[in-house]
Write a protein that holds these residues in place. Structure first.
Motif, short mmCIF file in Angstrom:
data_model
loop_
_atom_site.label_atom_id
_atom_site.label_comp_id
_atom_site.label_asym_id
_atom_site.label_seq_id
_atom_site.Cartn_x
_atom_site.Cartn_y
_atom_site.Cartn_z
N VAL A 186 3.47 -14.68 -5.79
CA VAL A 186 2.83 -13.71 -4.58
C VAL A 186 3.26 -12.34 -4.69
CG1 VAL A 186 2.56 -13.59 -2.10
CG2 VAL A 186 2.89 -15.93 -3.50
N ARG A 187 2.37 -11.38 -5.03
CA ARG A 187 3.11 -9.93 -5.14
C ARG A 187 1.89 -9.14 -4.34
NH1 ARG A 187 5.89 -9.67 -10.24
NH2 ARG A 187 6.12 -11.68 -11.19
N TYR A 188 2.56 -7.78 -3.89
CA TYR A 188 1.75 -6.45 -3.49
C TYR A 188 1.80 -5.72 -4.72
CZ TYR A 188 1.94 -7.65 1.68
OH TYR A 188 1.48 -8.23 2.77
N SER A 189 0.60 -5.14 -5.01
CA SER A 189 0.56 -3.96 -6.13
C SER A 189 1.05 -2.59 -5.21
CB SER A 189 -0.79 -3.75 -6.60
OG SER A 189 -1.71 -3.33 -5.66
N GLY A 190 0.76 -2.56 -3.99
CA GLY A 190 0.97 -1.28 -3.42
C GLY A 190 -0.01 -0.30 -3.55
N SER A 191 -0.01 0.90 -3.09
CA SER A 191 -1.16 1.87 -3.30
C SER A 191 -0.93 2.80 -4.49
CB SER A 191 -0.97 2.72 -1.97
OG SER A 191 0.11 3.41 -1.89
N PRO A 192 -1.78 3.26 -5.10
CA PRO A 192 -1.76 3.98 -6.29
C PRO A 192 -1.23 5.29 -5.97
CG PRO A 192 -3.85 3.88 -5.88
CD PRO A 192 -3.20 2.88 -4.66
N LEU A 193 -1.32 5.54 -4.93
CA LEU A 193 -0.53 6.92 -4.50
C LEU A 193 0.39 6.91 -3.35
CD1 LEU A 193 -3.99 9.10 -5.11
CD2 LEU A 193 -2.03 9.19 -6.55
N ALA A 194 1.08 7.90 -3.15
CA ALA A 194 2.00 7.82 -1.84
C ALA A 194 1.26 8.54 -0.86
CB ALA A 194 3.24 8.69 -2.09
N TYR A 195 1.12 7.81 0.18
CA TYR A 195 0.18 8.44 1.59
C TYR A 195 1.25 8.71 2.82
CZ TYR A 195 -3.74 7.03 -0.87
OH TYR A 195 -4.78 6.95 -1.95
N SER A 196 2.65 8.64 2.53
CA SER A 196 3.53 9.33 3.43
C SER A 196 4.87 9.59 2.85
CB SER A 196 3.64 8.08 4.55
OG SER A 196 4.62 7.24 4.02
N PHE A 197 5.74 10.34 3.68
CA PHE A 197 6.92 10.51 2.64
C PHE A 197 7.71 9.54 2.63
CE2 PHE A 197 5.15 15.40 3.40
CZ PHE A 197 6.00 15.66 2.18
N SER A 198 7.72 8.53 3.49
CA SER A 198 8.46 7.16 3.44
C SER A 198 8.50 6.62 2.20
CB SER A 198 8.27 6.27 4.79
OG SER A 198 6.87 5.88 4.56
N GLU A 199 7.13 7.01 1.31
CA GLU A 199 7.04 6.31 0.16
C GLU A 199 7.48 7.22 -1.03
OE1 GLU A 199 2.80 5.14 -0.11
OE2 GLU A 199 2.91 5.51 1.95
N ALA A 200 8.50 8.17 -0.72
CA ALA A 200 9.03 9.10 -1.71
C ALA A 200 9.67 8.64 -2.97
CB ALA A 200 9.64 10.19 -1.08
N GLY A 201 10.42 7.56 -2.47
CA GLY A 201 10.96 6.56 -3.52
C GLY A 201 10.34 5.66 -4.40
N GLN A 202 9.25 5.27 -3.99
CA GLN A 202 8.51 4.26 -4.45
C GLN A 202 7.70 4.58 -5.84
OE1 GLN A 202 5.46 2.97 -1.62
NE2 GLN A 202 7.17 2.22 -0.33
N VAL A 203 7.67 3.49 -6.66
CA VAL A 203 6.96 3.71 -8.04
C VAL A 203 5.32 3.09 -7.90
CG1 VAL A 203 6.92 3.24 -10.54
CG2 VAL A 203 9.01 3.83 -9.43
N LYS A 204 4.48 4.02 -8.10
CA LYS A 204 3.31 3.39 -7.91
C LYS A 204 2.48 3.06 -8.97
CE LYS A 204 3.22 4.67 -3.41
NZ LYS A 204 2.99 3.78 -2.25
N GLY A 205 1.77 1.96 -9.00
CA GLY A 205 0.79 1.45 -10.05
C GLY A 205 -0.03 0.15 -9.80
N SER A 206 0.04 -0.57 -10.69
CA SER A 206 -0.74 -1.97 -10.66
C SER A 206 0.15 -3.07 -11.52
CB SER A 206 -2.06 -2.00 -11.33
OG SER A 206 -2.53 -0.55 -10.84
N TRP A 207 -0.04 -4.27 -10.92
CA TRP A 207 0.45 -5.47 -12.01
C TRP A 207 -0.46 -5.92 -12.91
CZ3 TRP A 207 5.31 -6.50 -11.69
CH2 TRP A 207 6.09 -6.33 -10.29
N LEU A 208 -0.16 -6.31 -14.00
CA LEU A 208 -0.83 -6.69 -15.21
C LEU A 208 -0.20 -8.05 -15.37
CD1 LEU A 208 -2.94 -6.38 -17.59
CD2 LEU A 208 -1.02 -5.53 -18.99
#
Length: 386
Positions: free
Chosen positions: A224-246
């Motif tokens: 059970v996983r979230y991929s998250g958004s491919p781009l940051a859409y707020s400064f609260s996401e500054a530390g997040q690594v974006k992408g997709s699950w394979l």
């Protein structure tokens, strides 16, 4: 079967008034490269394809291009609507588009009817669950509770009823706030009466649950996983690594997942300090090309702070003030008797900034006050009399 799990594209969204469509187009290019290089069999998009129910024409054009390119690739596509999408608009002509290998699932009435795919180990049933508004499905589904948990549990009951009779491996797409994940500032609140959380247990028995809605990647359980958004859409996401699950499915079901990082067109940075310190600090050189959120802690609010910051950090988008000594005294909202509007405006500048208005600022304020006054001479007369 190799599955690429992505979500929350939010096509057409801006970032503090900065257009993102070019960055989103770059992500689509990346997505197609991953499909080809990793020999992906299925791409799943778990909602929020668009940022609004009535998307801008350029966002629709990019979505059309993305789906056409995916249809021409080696991968099938299953896509669902999120809380930002219009289910009817996104789902228009979906029955015709199925023939191209792009399966758009936006209708709650089709929950429990899978997209059936095959690999060398046999069938895989892919169940697309669109975003479910509890108020919209409560009556037709006979729900006894008004919550996202009740709505998604009812949807999964339909999935499980179909899944149990097939003996196939199963993948579920869902757009919801599932317990155990941390939201960002950029997701829209979907709470209903304060109840928005859904437990991970609703997905028990499924080989993989591809979640959408939250913009950070999360592994709630192995399957059970979230991929998250491919781009940051707020400064609260500054530390997040974006992408997709394979994700890999073998004959026994879930066989593992690895995260494929997406390109970062422009990084985010949050910096804090005095204005002079931020302008001089050599450690901040790496942020000079980033989108910047700056917080100034100067005791006195500096003049032309944004212009000065942008001389070094040209992509500064957000500027905040938190004086080291704390907030200044509260500025009264009532106009003192016998004082001109101009004098009150000057007091306000002094109270908020900590320094009096300059002569040029005082003249500008006087012109502004006069422009708002029924009698242009009144404020001048009062000011001169006082």
């Amino acid at each position: 079967m190799r599955i690429l799990h992505t979500s929350d594209w939010h096509l057409g969204r801006s970032f503090h008034r900065e257009g993102m469509l070019g960055h989103q187009a770059a992500y689509v290019d990346h997505l197609l490269e991953v499909v080809a290089h990793e020999r992906v069999d299925l791409v799943v998009v778990s909602g929020d394809v668009y940022d609004r129910a009535l998307p801008h024409v350029d966002a629709v054009r990019l979505a059309d291009e993305a789906l056409a390119r995916l249809a021409a690739s080696r991968a099938a596509v299953v896509l669902t609507s999120g809380n930002h999408d219009s289910a009817q608009r996104l789902g228009f002509s979906s029955r015709l588009i199925d023939a191209a290998g792009v399966f758009i699932r936006t209708d709650a009435r089709t929950v429990g009817t899978p997209v059936l795919l095959e690999d060398q180990h046999g069938p895989v049933a892919v169940y697309g669950i669109p975003y479910l508004d509890p108020d919209a499905v409560r009556e037709p589904w006979g729900l006894t509770a008004r919550s996202h948990e009740a709505a998604l549990a009812a949807a999964m009951a339909r999935v499980n009823a179909d899944r149990g009779g097939r003996g196939a491996r199963s993948v579920v797409l869902a757009h919801a706030f599932v317990a155990g994940a941390q939201p960002s500032d950029s997701e829209r609140d979907i709470s209903v009466g304060g109840v928005s959380l859904v437990p991970t247990t609703v997905f028990e028995g499924v080989d993989y649950a591809a979640l959408g809605h939250l913009h950070g990647r999360h592994t709630l359980t192995e399957t059970v996983r979230y991929s998250g958004s491919p781009l940051a859409y707020s400064f609260s996401e500054a530390g997040q690594v974006k992408g997709s699950w394979l994700v890999e499915l073998d004959a026994g079901g879930f066989a593992g997942a690895e995260f494929v990082e997406a390109p970062v067109p422009r990084r985010l940075a949050r910096i804090r300090g005095t204005l002079d310190g931020l302008l001089a600090d050599p450690a901040l050189t790496g942020h000079e090309d980033a989108w910047v959120q700056a917080t100034l802690v100067d005791d006195v609010r500096p003049l032309q702070a944004m212009e000065r910051l942008r001389s070094r950090f040209p992509h500064t988008l957000v500027l905040g003030f938190e004086p080291a000594g704390g907030e200044r005294d509260h500025v009264p909202t009532a106009v003192p008797q016998g004082r001109s509007d101009h004098a009150v405006a000057l007091d306000f500048v002094d109270a908020v900034r900590g320094t009096p208005a300059t002569e040029a600022e005082a003249a500008l304020l006087l012109a502004a006050v006069d422009a708002c006054c029924e009698d242009p001479d009144f404020d001048v007369l009062v000011s001169g009399a006082g």
